[in-house]
Design an enzyme around this catalytic site. Structure first.
Site, mmCIF file in Angstrom:
data_model
loop_
_atom_site.group_PDB
_atom_site.id
_atom_site.type_symbol
_atom_site.label_atom_id
_atom_site.label_comp_id
_atom_site.label_asym_id
_atom_site.label_seq_id
_atom_site.Cartn_x
_atom_site.Cartn_y
_atom_site.Cartn_z
ATOM 1 N N GLY A 8 32.281 75.959 -16.923
ATOM 2 C CA GLY A 8 31.074 76.762 -17.161
ATOM 3 C C GLY A 8 30.701 77.586 -15.935
ATOM 4 N N ALA A 9 31.719 78.209 -15.322
ATOM 5 C CA ALA A 9 31.475 78.992 -14.101
ATOM 6 C C ALA A 9 31.205 80.461 -14.413
ATOM 7 C CB ALA A 9 32.670 78.863 -13.158
ATOM 8 N N GLY A 12 25.180 81.348 -15.393
ATOM 9 C CA GLY A 12 24.198 80.378 -14.933
ATOM 10 C C GLY A 12 24.485 79.739 -13.592
ATOM 11 N N GLY A 14 26.611 77.411 -12.727
ATOM 12 C CA GLY A 14 28.024 77.220 -12.395
ATOM 13 C C GLY A 14 28.594 78.429 -11.671
ATOM 14 N N SER A 139 21.146 66.183 -16.966
ATOM 15 C CA SER A 139 19.795 66.739 -17.085
ATOM 16 C C SER A 139 18.768 65.620 -17.042
ATOM 17 C CB SER A 139 19.674 67.486 -18.411
ATOM 18 O OG SER A 139 18.343 67.917 -18.609
ATOM 19 N N TYR A 162 21.032 67.333 -27.492
ATOM 20 C CA TYR A 162 21.191 67.684 -26.074
ATOM 21 C C TYR A 162 20.959 66.449 -25.199
ATOM 22 C CZ TYR A 162 20.374 70.064 -21.600
ATOM 23 O OH TYR A 162 20.441 70.477 -20.274
HETATM 24 N N1 LIG Z 1 19.209 75.700 -17.010
HETATM 25 C C1 LIG Z 1 18.539 74.607 -16.726
HETATM 26 O O1 LIG Z 1 17.345 74.640 -16.390
HETATM 27 C C2 LIG Z 1 19.223 73.270 -16.769
HETATM 28 C C3 LIG Z 1 18.442 72.100 -16.602
HETATM 29 C C4 LIG Z 1 19.079 70.874 -16.622
HETATM 30 C C5 LIG Z 1 20.441 70.801 -16.788
HETATM 31 N N2 LIG Z 1 21.178 71.940 -16.941
HETATM 32 C C6 LIG Z 1 22.619 71.809 -17.128
HETATM 33 O O2 LIG Z 1 23.294 72.704 -16.245
HETATM 34 C C7 LIG Z 1 24.537 73.115 -16.832
HETATM 35 C C8 LIG Z 1 24.673 74.631 -16.758
HETATM 36 O O3 LIG Z 1 23.592 75.199 -17.473
HETATM 37 P P1 LIG Z 1 23.161 76.735 -17.332
HETATM 38 O O4 LIG Z 1 21.710 76.764 -17.556
HETATM 39 O O5 LIG Z 1 23.751 77.295 -16.101
HETATM 40 O O6 LIG Z 1 23.859 77.320 -18.641
HETATM 41 P P2 LIG Z 1 24.331 78.801 -19.051
HETATM 42 O O7 LIG Z 1 23.832 79.822 -18.107
HETATM 43 O O8 LIG Z 1 24.017 78.919 -20.494
HETATM 44 O O9 LIG Z 1 25.931 78.697 -18.833
HETATM 45 C C9 LIG Z 1 26.665 77.797 -19.603
HETATM 46 C C10 LIG Z 1 28.116 77.832 -19.191
HETATM 47 O O10 LIG Z 1 28.829 76.891 -20.027
HETATM 48 C C11 LIG Z 1 29.874 77.570 -20.694
HETATM 49 N N3 LIG Z 1 30.050 77.051 -22.045
HETATM 50 C C12 LIG Z 1 29.132 76.877 -23.013
HETATM 51 N N4 LIG Z 1 29.709 76.447 -24.139
HETATM 52 C C13 LIG Z 1 31.024 76.360 -23.898
HETATM 53 C C14 LIG Z 1 32.163 75.992 -24.672
HETATM 54 N N5 LIG Z 1 32.073 75.648 -25.964
HETATM 55 N N6 LIG Z 1 33.362 76.027 -24.081
HETATM 56 C C15 LIG Z 1 33.501 76.408 -22.809
HETATM 57 N N7 LIG Z 1 32.479 76.766 -22.017
HETATM 58 C C16 LIG Z 1 31.254 76.741 -22.556
HETATM 59 C C17 LIG Z 1 29.487 79.035 -20.725
HETATM 60 O O11 LIG Z 1 30.688 79.790 -20.824
HETATM 61 P P3 LIG Z 1 30.734 81.306 -21.415
HETATM 62 O O12 LIG Z 1 29.644 82.056 -20.725
HETATM 63 O O13 LIG Z 1 32.079 81.798 -20.996
HETATM 64 O O14 LIG Z 1 30.528 81.200 -22.868
HETATM 65 C C18 LIG Z 1 28.764 79.183 -19.389
HETATM 66 O O15 LIG Z 1 29.687 79.414 -18.351
HETATM 67 C C19 LIG Z 1 24.548 72.571 -18.267
HETATM 68 O O16 LIG Z 1 25.337 71.417 -18.347
HETATM 69 C C20 LIG Z 1 23.075 72.229 -18.512
HETATM 70 O O17 LIG Z 1 22.908 71.201 -19.458
HETATM 71 C C21 LIG Z 1 20.602 73.180 -16.943
#
Ligand SMILES: NC(=O)c1ccc[n+]([C@@H]2O[C@H](COP(=O)([O-])OP(=O)(O)OC[C@H]3O[C@@H](n4cnc5c(N)ncnc54)[C@H](OP(=O)(O)O)[C@@H]3O)[C@@H](O)[C@H]2O)c1
Length: 268
Positions: A8-9, A12, A14, A139, A162
């Site tokens: 997930g790089a 967001g 990553g 999370s 989730y």
């Molecule tokens: N945002 C928050 O406030 C928050 C809070 C707590 C925990 N987290 C955790 O932090 C992590 C990153 O979250 P984020 O907010 O940075 O998310 P994000 O911006 O939505 O990015 C998600 C990443 O995961 C990849 N992804 C999603 N579905 C996929 C699939 N089926 N196969 C392969 N790759 C997939 C996406 O790839 P593509 O772009 O190439 O589709 C993207 O690189 C997650 O595990 C989330 O649960 C986030």
């Protein structure tokens, strides 16, 4: 050269972790689905003087997870760091229960089961690269797994899906610490930050409360801090160690999850 695989790089938090590791002299294997975003990231890391490659895989398919493990082994003969970060939030693209390519509840599959399989497939490489680290990006949103309805066919909500997937990642982390004792590989999990300004948060309609840089710093602490040398199976709320949901420390529940995961991934 130290090498990291970050799932997930392409977006967001990553993405920020990948850029930062690139700046710090790591070779970055940046995973995602979206090739265009992946290739843009690789170019940015290289323009900043780093080394990177993009590895594409849809983690909603266990066959693609296996292909990702193979592609990683082809791309590198050492792996110092694995960050299981890819995930989908409470709502994602569509509301309502969804399933993976293998027929499993989608959040359980993408947020947890894919990382379980990927980590196990890459374990020989991680062990051979010791000292190595695994960081599971979980999370603060956690919910105990109901082992009578893991796939949530009876009581589905995006939030339950989730939160159980995020606790499953922590349960896996605690198990890994036990399995990896004395191996030179440590595994820790964290809540990176609350409501960062990412696609996932924007999709859920919530107003962001923190920056991706805050979450990236927390992930990088688990990835790099010398203070964590030899420490494993811990859960951090952003920068501070804390307790996760009680089910993470329930050995019987963890065994149930492990047995189910081995079966679903065909590893047993
Ligand atoms: N945002 C928050 O406030 C928050 C809070 C707590 C925990 N987290 C955790 O932090 C992590 C990153 O979250 P984020 O907010 O940075 O998310 P994000 O911006 O939505 O990015 C998600 C990443 O995961 C990849 N992804 C999603 N579905 C996929 C699939 N089926 N196969 C392969 N790759 C997939 C996406 O790839 P593509 O772009 O190439 O589709 C993207 O690189 C997650 O595990 C989330 O649960 C986030």
């Amino acid at each position: 050269m130290k090498t990291a695989l970050i799932t997930g790089a392409t977006d967001g938090v990553g993405r920020v972790v990948a850029q930062e590791l690139g700046k710090q002299g790591w070779r970055v294997l940046a995973h995602g689905r979206n090739r265009e975003r992946g290739e843009t990231l690789v170019r940015e890391i290289e323009q900043a003087g780093g080394k990177a490659a993009f590895l594409a895989a849809d983690l909603s398919s266990l066959a693609e997870v296996r292909q990702l493990a193979e592609a990683t082994k082809k791309a590198t003969d050492r792996l110092d760091l694995l960050v299981n970060n890819a995930g989908i939030g409470t709502t994602g693209d569509r509301p309502g229960r969804q399933t993976s390519k293998d027929g499993h509840e989608l959040r359980f599959a993408v947020n947890y089961l894919s990382g379980f399989l990927l980590t196990n497939l890459l374990m020989p490489l991680l062990k051979a690269s010791k000292p190595a680290r695994i960081v599971n990006v979980s999370s603060a949103g956690q919910q105990a797994i109901d082992f009578d309805d893991v796939m949530l066919t009876r009581h589905y909500s995006g939030s339950s899906a989730y939160c159980q997937s995020k606790l499953a990642q922590i349960m896996f982390t605690v198990d890994l610490a036990g399995e990896l004792k004395g191996s030179g590989v440590i595994a820790n999990a964290l809540h990176p930050s609350t409501y960062m300004n990412t696609t996932m948060v924007k999709q859920s309609g919530v107003t962001p409360m923190s920056k991706v840089e805050t979450g990236a710093e927390a992930i990088l602490q688990l990835a790099l801090s010398p203070e964590l040398d030899g420490k494993s199976g811990l859960y951090f709320n952003v920068m501070n160690e804390t307790r996760a949901n009680a089910q993470a420390y329930d050995a019987k529940a963890r065994k149930q999850l492990r047995d189910l995961s081995l079966k679903l991934t065909g590893l047993s």
